[in-house]
Scaffold this motif. Sequence first.
Motif, mmCIF file in Angstrom:
data_model
loop_
_atom_site.group_PDB
_atom_site.id
_atom_site.type_symbol
_atom_site.label_atom_id
_atom_site.label_comp_id
_atom_site.label_asym_id
_atom_site.label_seq_id
_atom_site.Cartn_x
_atom_site.Cartn_y
_atom_site.Cartn_z
ATOM 1 N N VAL A 152 35.088 32.367 38.441
ATOM 2 C CA VAL A 152 35.779 31.481 37.908
ATOM 3 C C VAL A 152 37.227 31.722 38.046
ATOM 4 N N ILE A 153 37.882 32.956 37.706
ATOM 5 C CA ILE A 153 39.185 32.916 37.827
ATOM 6 C C ILE A 153 39.762 33.532 38.943
ATOM 7 N N CYS A 154 38.790 34.374 39.774
ATOM 8 C CA CYS A 154 39.001 34.564 41.041
ATOM 9 C C CYS A 154 39.231 33.428 41.986
ATOM 10 N N ASP A 155 38.333 32.384 41.745
ATOM 11 C CA ASP A 155 38.354 31.268 42.459
ATOM 12 C C ASP A 155 39.891 30.693 42.474
ATOM 13 N N MET A 156 40.099 30.425 40.989
ATOM 14 C CA MET A 156 41.180 29.666 40.612
ATOM 15 C C MET A 156 42.469 30.417 41.307
ATOM 16 N N ARG A 166 36.926 46.196 40.761
ATOM 17 C CA ARG A 166 38.528 46.705 40.636
ATOM 18 C C ARG A 166 39.214 45.999 39.431
ATOM 19 N N PHE A 167 39.080 44.647 39.199
ATOM 20 C CA PHE A 167 39.727 44.130 38.068
ATOM 21 C C PHE A 167 39.115 44.409 36.910
ATOM 22 N N ASP A 172 40.693 46.918 31.960
ATOM 23 C CA ASP A 172 40.141 47.996 30.932
ATOM 24 C C ASP A 172 41.467 48.856 30.392
ATOM 25 N N THR A 173 42.206 49.333 31.497
ATOM 26 C CA THR A 173 43.117 50.250 31.371
ATOM 27 C C THR A 173 44.455 49.572 30.535
ATOM 28 N N LEU A 239 44.422 37.218 35.320
ATOM 29 C CA LEU A 239 43.247 37.810 35.729
ATOM 30 C C LEU A 239 42.600 38.685 34.470
ATOM 31 N N VAL A 240 43.696 39.429 33.878
ATOM 32 C CA VAL A 240 43.241 40.190 32.679
ATOM 33 C C VAL A 240 42.769 39.257 31.376
ATOM 34 N N ALA A 241 43.638 38.261 31.399
ATOM 35 C CA ALA A 241 43.224 37.383 30.090
ATOM 36 C C ALA A 241 42.201 36.403 30.539
ATOM 37 N N GLY A 242 41.750 36.019 31.737
ATOM 38 C CA GLY A 242 41.030 35.084 32.003
ATOM 39 C C GLY A 242 39.719 35.681 32.215
ATOM 40 N N HIS A 243 39.262 37.040 32.285
ATOM 41 C CA HIS A 243 37.969 37.394 32.500
ATOM 42 C C HIS A 243 37.549 38.160 31.115
#
Length: 403
Positions: A152-156, A166-167, A172-173, A239-243
Amino acid sequence: MSAEEQVLNYPIPTDAALEPPAEWAELRGRCPAATVRLPSGDRATLLTRYEDVKRVLADPRFTRRLTAPDAARLSAEGGGVFSSEMSQIIPDGGEEHLHWRRLVIKWFTARRMAALRPAMTRIAEDLVDDMIKRGAPGDLKASLGFPLPVYVICDMLGVPAADRDRFSYWSDTMLNLTRYGEAEIAAAQGEFFQYMSDHVAAKRAEPGDDLLSALIAAGGPEDGGLSDVQIVVTGIALLVAGHETTANMIGKMVSMLLADRSRWERLLADPSLIRTAVEESLRLDANSGFGLPRYLNEEAEVGGTVLPRGTTVVCSMAAANRDEDAFGAAAEMDLSRSPNQHLAFGSGSHSCLGQALARTELQVVLEVLLRRLPDLELAVPAAELERVEGLAVGGLRTVPVRW
């Protein structure tokens, strides 16, 4: 008891993945502004009462200036959501921060979420299909919890879904406070920054129907828009917060509902409770992670305690969400609880920008699972579920299920 003996290590450990530390209730009752020792060894003040947490999160004196010289370090390696350089690129407060939110939040309105809902449902259906084909038992986190919010976030953001692994590592880091060394954190952040820089450049050359293209089209700072580096960091933050947060919450929500079979049966009998069940799962989440740290730039009083300038405060929304003074039968899961003014998404001008997206994804997951897998159950006792240690947002290692 001496002052030294009263200092708790934070996060406070607990053996049960779905249950809160006993210390939360004790602290709310006798020490609502408690001194704690962070993974870095530095000390901070932990807030656990609902009214205190809500007030501090809305108080501009409590800032996100965690890079101040006298601010407590969250981890020994200097880890956290962003490096000190990156965390200063998006405005921290005031009119500049509100302007940034206004530019981005257009993509997270309830209307836009309603438009995205059919696509989310199709993604969830396909992922459940794949899980069924692989056969029971399965890991709900790996099969559904992680990939759905990534897609979903990748599409947005117009990002290829093929890059989701990779995300996962980069996120995680940035969110794990204890697992990685400083060199590995710096390398991962550098890779992530370079990836998003290249992606924004590609969107500038070939715009699409996505959030990053819209931010680019708004123009630069001189036009009321954002600089390229601000767009890059915005993409990283989303990307971090969204998934990561939603992926973990899917697993925890389903686990809470399956831990007591009567909860799942009630939703099967009355799917109209899905919306309030999602809100109650968010409120009752005892494994939400670190909480929100704030830096106090002038003396202030909280919960009857005077905090000096330079204090780092940790707001535990999860502890506050179980405050009996704010919620009747706060320790019980009431699937029809309404109103439910929980603090899972924070409060004030820094409340979670993507909360409408998270709510929609959680509702869709429940709708699809109840329809497709009504006999779903945990494949291990709830007491055997394991937390992911060190992750700032909280989560379960796996969610073993069968049907």
